[in-house]
Design a protein around this motif. Sequence first.
Motif, PDB file in Angstrom:
ATOM      1  N   VAL A  49      33.097 -29.943 -20.338  1.00 16.13           N
ATOM      2  CA  VAL A  49      33.152 -31.276 -19.777  1.00 16.13           C
ATOM      3  C   VAL A  49      34.613 -31.713 -19.714  1.00 16.13           C
ATOM      4  CG1 VAL A  49      32.775 -32.313 -22.053  1.00 16.13           C
ATOM      5  CG2 VAL A  49      32.305 -33.649 -19.989  1.00 16.13           C
ATOM      6  N   TYR A  50      34.997 -32.334 -18.616  1.00 17.17           N
ATOM      7  CA  TYR A  50      36.393 -32.743 -18.467  1.00 17.17           C
ATOM      8  C   TYR A  50      36.453 -34.137 -17.857  1.00 17.17           C
ATOM      9  CZ  TYR A  50      35.882 -31.648 -13.503  1.00 17.17           C
ATOM     10  OH  TYR A  50      35.468 -31.634 -12.201  1.00 17.17           O
ATOM     11  N   ALA A  51      37.611 -34.773 -18.008  1.00 20.73           N
ATOM     12  CA  ALA A  51      37.798 -36.134 -17.508  1.00 20.73           C
ATOM     13  C   ALA A  51      38.610 -36.118 -16.227  1.00 20.73           C
ATOM     14  CB  ALA A  51      38.495 -36.992 -18.553  1.00 20.73           C
ATOM     15  N   GLU A  52      38.198 -36.942 -15.256  1.00 19.78           N
ATOM     16  CA  GLU A  52      38.952 -37.155 -14.025  1.00 19.78           C
ATOM     17  C   GLU A  52      39.444 -38.589 -14.032  1.00 19.78           C
ATOM     18  OE1 GLU A  52      36.705 -36.257 -10.595  1.00 19.78           O
ATOM     19  OE2 GLU A  52      36.729 -34.086 -10.914  1.00 19.78           O
ATOM     20  N   ARG A  53      40.756 -38.772 -13.951  1.00 20.32           N
ATOM     21  CA  ARG A  53      41.322 -40.110 -14.031  1.00 20.32           C
ATOM     22  C   ARG A  53      41.433 -40.736 -12.646  1.00 20.32           C
ATOM     23  NH1 ARG A  53      42.674 -40.669 -19.106  1.00 20.32           N
ATOM     24  NH2 ARG A  53      43.224 -38.847 -20.367  1.00 20.32           N
ATOM     25  N   GLY A  54      41.647 -42.027 -12.644  1.00 20.78           N
ATOM     26  CA  GLY A  54      41.769 -42.736 -11.376  1.00 20.78           C
ATOM     27  C   GLY A  54      40.633 -43.716 -11.177  1.00 20.78           C
ATOM     28  N   ARG A  55      40.719 -44.437 -10.052  1.00 23.19           N
ATOM     29  CA  ARG A  55      39.737 -45.490  -9.757  1.00 23.19           C
ATOM     30  C   ARG A  55      38.314 -44.956  -9.695  1.00 23.19           C
ATOM     31  NH1 ARG A  55      39.786 -49.247  -4.248  1.00 23.19           N
ATOM     32  NH2 ARG A  55      37.923 -50.512  -4.766  1.00 23.19           N
ATOM     33  N   HIS A  56      38.146 -43.772  -9.124  1.00 22.55           N
ATOM     34  CA  HIS A  56      36.817 -43.193  -8.987  1.00 22.55           C
ATOM     35  C   HIS A  56      36.621 -42.035  -9.964  1.00 22.55           C
ATOM     36  CE1 HIS A  56      36.184 -45.645  -5.456  1.00 22.55           C
ATOM     37  NE2 HIS A  56      37.320 -45.193  -4.929  1.00 22.55           N
ATOM     38  N   GLY A  57      37.348 -42.080 -11.047  1.00 21.76           N
ATOM     39  CA  GLY A  57      37.266 -41.012 -12.030  1.00 21.76           C
ATOM     40  C   GLY A  57      36.049 -41.123 -12.920  1.00 21.76           C
ATOM     41  N   GLY A  58      36.015 -40.258 -13.920  1.00 20.49           N
ATOM     42  CA  GLY A  58      34.900 -40.240 -14.855  1.00 20.49           C
ATOM     43  C   GLY A  58      34.832 -38.891 -15.526  1.00 20.49           C
TER      44      GLY A  58
END
Length: 324
Positions: A49-58
């Motif tokens: 599992v990994y994190a995606e940053r930014g406004r539409h991240g998660g």
Amino acid sequence: MRADRLVSLVLLLRQHGRLSAAALARELEVSTRTVLRDIEALSAAGVPVYAERGRHGGFALLPGFQTELTGLNHDEALALLVAGSRRGAQAFGLGSALASGMRKVVDALPESYRATAAGAARRVLIDPETDLLSRRLVAEEVPDTVVAEVRRAVFAGHKLRIHYAAAGQAPKWRTVDPIGLVTVRDRGYLLATRSGADRTYRLSRVLAAEELAEPAQRPDRVDLDRAWQERGTRFRTGGDQVTVLVRVHPARREDLVDTALAVRTEEADADGWLRLEVSFQDSRHAEWALWQLATNAEALAPQWLRTSLRDRAAEIATRYRVSS
């Protein structure tokens, strides 16, 4: 509890692709801090599992972690998804696939769970074939070859040619763009568009069907629940509908409301009876609904309905008059 939550978290990410911590918290009914701790626990256990940053991240899972239910074919997996109602699976021609899929699921359970699950299943009966009055609940019959062809066109996104017998009309062929399938009270419906206009077809009236190779003209995403509600609204407010003013005994109010398309107004009379303004599909529907309530209801308007009910009652009284 936490183990179940971790499994649910993984399943949510597999099904939705990417979700924010807030969205996961809402789904799991925990705090965002708890979600973040669970994410750390999954990472430590080797779950990618990994994190995606930014406004539409998660948070998301690596694509390679996507797996399938071993041994289940397409129809069996689809049947399990609609298994909230056994009759729903039957309406879409998936009854045998549901039975086959459930056998595979039971076989995959650990030995200790298998006996427990089988015992519990015998304690639950869903959608029996008759009600408490021994009235048989008969689902509409749709040939397997027809519903299979409709299903293929819906899921493949292809145009569909159907030989359809609309109420009161001779059957004829028509080509439609299928949107989705809906089942309501054992009745299956095809939602589609035809020449760009919304259409709803009852599956039991489809006499033959042919999936075409041409792609259907339809949006990539659809909210079936919303689409069904919108079509229901148009159905209730269009056509040859009639509005009836009726007095009904409170004990039979629900029987009246269940048969009507819509309740427009409602108020209580001084004697405790209820006065409702309701709409029905047509004059025949209105007369049938009021007749079922016998002396527990009185149609106040329109006059043609009062006359029709009176004449019908007079014919019945004449038929059962005691002979001399």
